[in-house]
Design an enzyme around this catalytic site. Structure first.
Site, PDB file in Angstrom:
ATOM      1  N   GLU A  18       0.856  -1.190   0.000  1.00  0.00           N
ATOM      2  CA  GLU A  18       0.000   0.000   0.000  1.00  0.00           C
ATOM      3  C   GLU A  18       0.887   1.234   0.000  1.00  0.00           C
ATOM      4  OE1 GLU A  18      -3.480  -0.149   2.456  1.00  0.00           O
ATOM      5  OE2 GLU A  18      -3.099   1.872   3.197  1.00  0.00           O
ATOM      6  N   THR A  49      -3.813   4.884  -1.260  1.00  0.00           N
ATOM      7  CA  THR A  49      -4.725   5.490  -0.294  1.00  0.00           C
ATOM      8  C   THR A  49      -5.394   6.750  -0.863  1.00  0.00           C
ATOM      9  OG1 THR A  49      -2.944   6.781   0.708  1.00  0.00           O
ATOM     10  CG2 THR A  49      -3.408   4.644   1.696  1.00  0.00           C
TER      11      THR A  49
HETATM   12  P1  FAD Z   1     -16.520   1.849   9.211  1.00  0.00           P
HETATM   13  O1  FAD Z   1     -16.506   0.430   8.850  1.00  0.00           O
HETATM   14  O2  FAD Z   1     -17.632   2.691   8.699  1.00  0.00           O
HETATM   15  O3  FAD Z   1     -16.476   1.922  10.806  1.00  0.00           O
HETATM   16  C1  FAD Z   1     -16.255   3.152  11.495  1.00  0.00           C
HETATM   17  C2  FAD Z   1     -16.749   3.034  12.918  1.00  0.00           C
HETATM   18  O4  FAD Z   1     -18.172   3.006  12.923  1.00  0.00           O
HETATM   19  C3  FAD Z   1     -16.321   1.766  13.638  1.00  0.00           C
HETATM   20  O5  FAD Z   1     -16.140   2.090  14.996  1.00  0.00           O
HETATM   21  C4  FAD Z   1     -17.500   0.815  13.465  1.00  0.00           C
HETATM   22  O6  FAD Z   1     -17.582  -0.131  14.512  1.00  0.00           O
HETATM   23  C5  FAD Z   1     -18.654   1.800  13.486  1.00  0.00           C
HETATM   24  N1  FAD Z   1     -19.791   1.391  12.655  1.00  0.00           N
HETATM   25  C6  FAD Z   1     -19.747   0.875  11.412  1.00  0.00           C
HETATM   26  N2  FAD Z   1     -21.006   0.683  10.940  1.00  0.00           N
HETATM   27  C7  FAD Z   1     -21.835   1.128  11.910  1.00  0.00           C
HETATM   28  C8  FAD Z   1     -23.249   1.219  12.023  1.00  0.00           C
HETATM   29  N3  FAD Z   1     -24.046   0.824  11.031  1.00  0.00           N
HETATM   30  N4  FAD Z   1     -23.773   1.747  13.162  1.00  0.00           N
HETATM   31  C9  FAD Z   1     -22.976   2.165  14.163  1.00  0.00           C
HETATM   32  N5  FAD Z   1     -21.622   2.091  14.112  1.00  0.00           N
HETATM   33  C10 FAD Z   1     -21.072   1.589  13.004  1.00  0.00           C
HETATM   34  N6  FAD Z   1      -8.384   6.321   5.812  1.00  0.00           N
HETATM   35  C11 FAD Z   1      -8.355   7.262   4.829  1.00  0.00           C
HETATM   36  O7  FAD Z   1      -8.775   8.412   5.069  1.00  0.00           O
HETATM   37  N7  FAD Z   1      -7.859   6.957   3.586  1.00  0.00           N
HETATM   38  C12 FAD Z   1      -7.407   5.715   3.272  1.00  0.00           C
HETATM   39  O8  FAD Z   1      -6.986   5.475   2.143  1.00  0.00           O
HETATM   40  C13 FAD Z   1      -7.439   4.699   4.271  1.00  0.00           C
HETATM   41  N8  FAD Z   1      -7.012   3.436   4.025  1.00  0.00           N
HETATM   42  C14 FAD Z   1      -7.170   2.454   4.979  1.00  0.00           C
HETATM   43  C15 FAD Z   1      -6.827   1.124   4.660  1.00  0.00           C
HETATM   44  C16 FAD Z   1      -7.020   0.105   5.597  1.00  0.00           C
HETATM   45  C17 FAD Z   1      -6.674  -1.321   5.214  1.00  0.00           C
HETATM   46  C18 FAD Z   1      -7.552   0.419   6.879  1.00  0.00           C
HETATM   47  C19 FAD Z   1      -7.753  -0.678   7.891  1.00  0.00           C
HETATM   48  C20 FAD Z   1      -7.868   1.729   7.210  1.00  0.00           C
HETATM   49  C21 FAD Z   1      -7.691   2.763   6.272  1.00  0.00           C
HETATM   50  N9  FAD Z   1      -8.033   4.082   6.547  1.00  0.00           N
HETATM   51  C22 FAD Z   1      -7.964   5.060   5.564  1.00  0.00           C
HETATM   52  C23 FAD Z   1      -8.495   4.475   7.881  1.00  0.00           C
HETATM   53  C24 FAD Z   1     -10.019   4.428   8.026  1.00  0.00           C
HETATM   54  O9  FAD Z   1     -10.641   5.263   7.086  1.00  0.00           O
HETATM   55  C25 FAD Z   1     -10.371   4.880   9.439  1.00  0.00           C
HETATM   56  O10 FAD Z   1      -9.903   3.951  10.363  1.00  0.00           O
HETATM   57  C26 FAD Z   1     -11.840   5.200   9.687  1.00  0.00           C
HETATM   58  O11 FAD Z   1     -11.935   5.822  10.962  1.00  0.00           O
HETATM   59  C27 FAD Z   1     -12.762   3.980   9.688  1.00  0.00           C
HETATM   60  O12 FAD Z   1     -12.947   3.497   8.429  1.00  0.00           O
HETATM   61  P2  FAD Z   1     -13.786   2.136   8.163  1.00  0.00           P
HETATM   62  O13 FAD Z   1     -13.930   2.013   6.708  1.00  0.00           O
HETATM   63  O14 FAD Z   1     -13.191   1.025   8.898  1.00  0.00           O
HETATM   64  O15 FAD Z   1     -15.190   2.603   8.826  1.00  0.00           O
END
Ligand code: FAD
Length: 309
Positions: A18, A49
């Site tokens: 990545e 990213t």
């Molecule tokens: P989600 O899956 O939406 O979860 C976010 C939070 O909300 C979690 O606490 C979850 O438990 C909670 N949640 C989810 N669904 C619900 C629901 N329906 N009701 C209530 N709560 C809920 N960030 C960037 O800005 N750019 C990037 O390119 C980037 N790349 C990444 C690559 C990887 C492999 C990983 C693991 C993370 C990356 N991140 C990136 C960071 C990520 O965007 C952050 O960690 C962000 O805060 C959460 O993203 P998520 O997609 O996991 O969110």
């Protein structure tokens, strides 16, 4: 090729990497020179990213402020295009909910389809600097599960199966989730919405990953779970990584780094060896692939790729 197909057809664990798009001002050749250093070790795909545009407020002579767009980085779609063209390797642009309405996301998906991209990593995205809680855009997606659903709807509208979708996961819990069980239930929502595989946040203790994987399986998550690794590379990271990513650094590693805190070369070596050991152990445990977060100096990741794959 779709990552879901690569995962199905691989008979041994493989590596992916990545990268973060370069800061504005860099030329294509400089980017390709950096990425080229990884290509000798044949990563199966390269994730790029995605980052929200940031704004700054500049004071004017009359005491008011003017809002200026600060585009810090080259777009992930441009970076993916030039990498694929130069190296004929599969690319995975990240797509984030933050900063875009549903219509703007749809426009990005059309661009990806136009370019023939077959993969996307769907994420909610980080908060803006200075923001404590994520705020979705008006008429935007609030969670990655909604984004996955939106991508699958977009495909249905096009009448095509276009993307293999990956999503993020947190073996040490996402910092906002009340507990790991609820966080895993939210991960399942992403998979149920149509995600094909999962990539985890970095971790430094493999036992944490194995227990997380066990709990995900118990919760009915049956797609491949790919561990994400990052070699620790500077003394300051024993504090910065936990702060930025809500993860733990095991005591053995933190103590060793602290002992050599004034010797940057030694710390780089210690971090690389720790990650190499993690990678070997994960492969021995039968993971389908290992994903490497590469930031800055590629010497550590390339040396691990050379030894382990
Ligand atoms: P989600 O899956 O939406 O979860 C976010 C939070 O909300 C979690 O606490 C979850 O438990 C909670 N949640 C989810 N669904 C619900 C629901 N329906 N009701 C209530 N709560 C809920 N960030 C960037 O800005 N750019 C990037 O390119 C980037 N790349 C990444 C690559 C990887 C492999 C990983 C693991 C993370 C990356 N991140 C990136 C960071 C990520 O965007 C952050 O960690 C962000 O805060 C959460 O993203 P998520 O997609 O996991 O969110």
């Amino acid at each position: 090729m779709k990552i879901s197909e690569i995962l199905k057809s691989s008979d041994k664990p493989f590596a992916s990497i990545e990268i973060v798009p370069p800061l504005k001002g860099i030329r294509k050749d400089e980017l390709l020179k950096n990425v080229g250093r990884f290509m000798d070790y044949a990563p199966k795909y390269i994730n790029v990213t995605s980052h929200r545009d940031d704004f700054e407020f500049v004071a004017k002579a009359d005491g008011t402020y003017e809002k200026h767009l600060v585009r810090n980085r080259i777009s992930e779609i441009s970076v993916c295009s030039v990498i694929r063209e130069a190296f004929d390797v599969e690319v995975v642009p990240h797509l984030i909910c933050g900063g875009s309405s549903k219509d703007e996301i749809e426009s990005k998906l059309y661009n990806m389809r136009f370019l023939g991209f077959e993969n996307v990593l769907a994420l909610r995205g980080d908060c803006l600097s200075g923001e404590k809680r994520f705020t979705p855009q008006p008429d935007g997606y609030a969670y990655a599960s909604e984004l996955v659903e939106g991508i699958r709807k977009f495909e249905a509208g096009c009448g095509e199966d276009i993307f293999s979708i990956g999503v993020g996961a947190y073996p040490e819990k996402h910092f906002e989730a009340p507990n790991l069980e609820m966080d895993i239930a939210n991960l399942k929502k992403k998979v149920d919405a149509g995600a094909d595989y999962v990539i985890t946040q970095m971790f430094f203790d493999n036992e944490v990953f194995y227990e997380y994987e066990r709990r995900c399986r118990e919760a009915g998550i049956n797609v491949p779970i790919i561990p994400g690794l990052k070699p620790l590379s500077t003394p300051a990271q024993i504090n910065r990584l936990p702060e930025a990513f809500s993860i733990d650094i095991p005591n053995d590693l933190a103590s060793e780094v602290s002992t050599h805190a004034n010797d940057r070369k030694a710390v780089f070596q210690i971090g690389t060896e720790w990650c190499r050991m993690q990678c070997r152990d994960l492969i021995a445990h039968g993971v389908p692939a290992v994903h490497f977060y590469t930031m800055g100096n590629p010497d550590n990741v390339t040396s691990i790729l050379k030894d382990c794959f």
